[in-house]
Write a protein that holds these residues in place. Sequence first.
Motif, PDB file in Angstrom:
ATOM      1  N   UNK A  95       0.830  -1.205   0.000  1.00 10.91           N
ATOM      2  CA  UNK A  95       0.000   0.000   0.000  1.00 10.91           C
ATOM      3  C   UNK A  95       0.867   1.258   0.000  1.00 10.91           C
ATOM      4  N   UNK A  96       1.949   1.245   0.765  1.00 11.50           N
ATOM      5  CA  UNK A  96       2.867   2.382   0.766  1.00 11.50           C
ATOM      6  C   UNK A  96       3.512   2.563  -0.608  1.00 11.50           C
ATOM      7  N   UNK A  97       3.847   1.475  -1.240  1.00 15.95           N
ATOM      8  CA  UNK A  97       4.449   1.547  -2.565  1.00 15.95           C
ATOM      9  C   UNK A  97       3.475   2.149  -3.572  1.00 15.95           C
ATOM     10  N   UNK A  98       2.234   1.712  -3.541  1.00 10.93           N
ATOM     11  CA  UNK A  98       1.245   2.245  -4.484  1.00 10.93           C
ATOM     12  C   UNK A  98       1.009   3.738  -4.242  1.00 10.93           C
ATOM     13  N   UNK A  99       1.015   4.151  -2.992  1.00  7.27           N
ATOM     14  CA  UNK A  99       0.848   5.572  -2.686  1.00  7.27           C
ATOM     15  C   UNK A  99       2.013   6.384  -3.227  1.00  7.27           C
ATOM     16  N   UNK A 100       3.234   5.886  -3.042  1.00  4.05           N
ATOM     17  CA  UNK A 100       4.415   6.600  -3.547  1.00  4.05           C
ATOM     18  C   UNK A 100       4.423   6.645  -5.066  1.00  4.05           C
ATOM     19  N   UNK A 101       4.038   5.560  -5.709  1.00  3.69           N
ATOM     20  CA  UNK A 101       3.997   5.535  -7.170  1.00  3.69           C
ATOM     21  C   UNK A 101       2.946   6.490  -7.719  1.00  3.69           C
ATOM     22  N   UNK A 102       1.814   6.560  -7.045  1.00  3.39           N
ATOM     23  CA  UNK A 102       0.762   7.468  -7.492  1.00  3.39           C
ATOM     24  C   UNK A 102       1.169   8.925  -7.274  1.00  3.39           C
ATOM     25  N   UNK A 103       1.886   9.204  -6.195  1.00  7.97           N
ATOM     26  CA  UNK A 103       2.282  10.575  -5.884  1.00  7.97           C
ATOM     27  C   UNK A 103       3.386  11.070  -6.807  1.00  7.97           C
ATOM     28  N   UNK A 104       4.389  10.237  -7.069  1.00  8.72           N
ATOM     29  CA  UNK A 104       5.556  10.662  -7.846  1.00  8.72           C
ATOM     30  C   UNK A 104       5.431  10.367  -9.331  1.00  8.72           C
ATOM     31  N   UNK A 105       4.619   9.399  -9.703  1.00  8.02           N
ATOM     32  CA  UNK A 105       4.531   9.007 -11.102  1.00  8.02           C
ATOM     33  C   UNK A 105       5.685   8.129 -11.554  1.00  8.02           C
ATOM     34  N   UNK A 106       6.516   7.640 -10.625  1.00 12.35           N
ATOM     35  CA  UNK A 106       7.649   6.777 -10.949  1.00 12.35           C
ATOM     36  C   UNK A 106       7.432   5.395 -10.354  1.00 12.35           C
TER      37      UNK A 106
END
Length: 333
Positions: A95-106
């Motif tokens: 879940x943390x990974x998906x949040x970071x990916x959605x926020x940064x686009x990377x």
Amino acid sequence: MNWINNYVRPKINSLFSRREMPENLWSKCDACGTMLFHREVSDNLNVCTSCGHHMAILPRDRFITLFDGGIFTEVEVPVPLPDPLQFRDQKRYPDRMRTAQRTTGEKEAMLVAEGEIGRTPVVAAAQDFSFMGGSMGMYVGNAIVAGAERAVALGRPFILFSAAGGARMQEGILSLMQMPRTTVAVQMLKEAGLPYIVVLTHPTTGGVTASYAMLGDVQIAEPGALICFAGPRVIEQTIREKLPEGFQRAEYLLDHGMLDRVTPRGKLREELITIIRMLMGLPPAVIADLPPPASFSHGPARGDDEGSETPPDPPRALPAQPDAEPPAGGAKA
């Protein structure tokens, strides 16, 4: 009344209504507190125009300003297991990974690319501190290994921009294992005789500093960058003493022999070009394209091309000059 209500009143309201202002047009400098217009900041490479404070810059934006014409190709990085330890704290690791990916686009905390800098082919990698603090996990280790292998295969220098808070706790011992892995990758570059240049940006801390971030042939830092293993607050609490002013900042480390250069972001590209060409044994770079000489500016003369089907024009005889003076010693015809 219908005409007034349906046309006049909406027209007046539209003229005097307050237009909504986007929220991301202005940003505040963390150092001096100056409000900066977003276009002014981006044109200055995310450096405050008032005090020179270096703000964070995304790896993709950095590469656009670093490579010639902003053109680069991403290097493929092997994707590790998504959640090898089934780690969970307040949130699940995926879940943390998906949040970071959605926020940064990377996809992850490091981007690896290849391209040309000053017409010199290089491989570069940059960490993204906005992606879970740029923490070093298995993907970051794979990215550095992939970048080093690509540099060795192509015979190119490897440039790394570090920005991290240390190892990624959600991957436990697997994240700590990336320290020896990346050290071996750096040794591959050294055995191949290829330059490995590290640019330390704010902040570079923890296990990153204890491994690949301090193994460069040339160590460069951006002004004011925090570079350390343990932070100054932890050290003060441990030794119960006040630390010197600017302790563990880039300028302090330069004065004490830990760095080779502290270079502002606006001058970093030219300095990297000079260093990599010097280490690769190449001639100095030409900063600007020079125009061709005047004798070649219009191409070869007509008929001088080999294999040209058009023969050169025959010489033309000059018209007779009956009133011209005869040459000295001669008689007039």
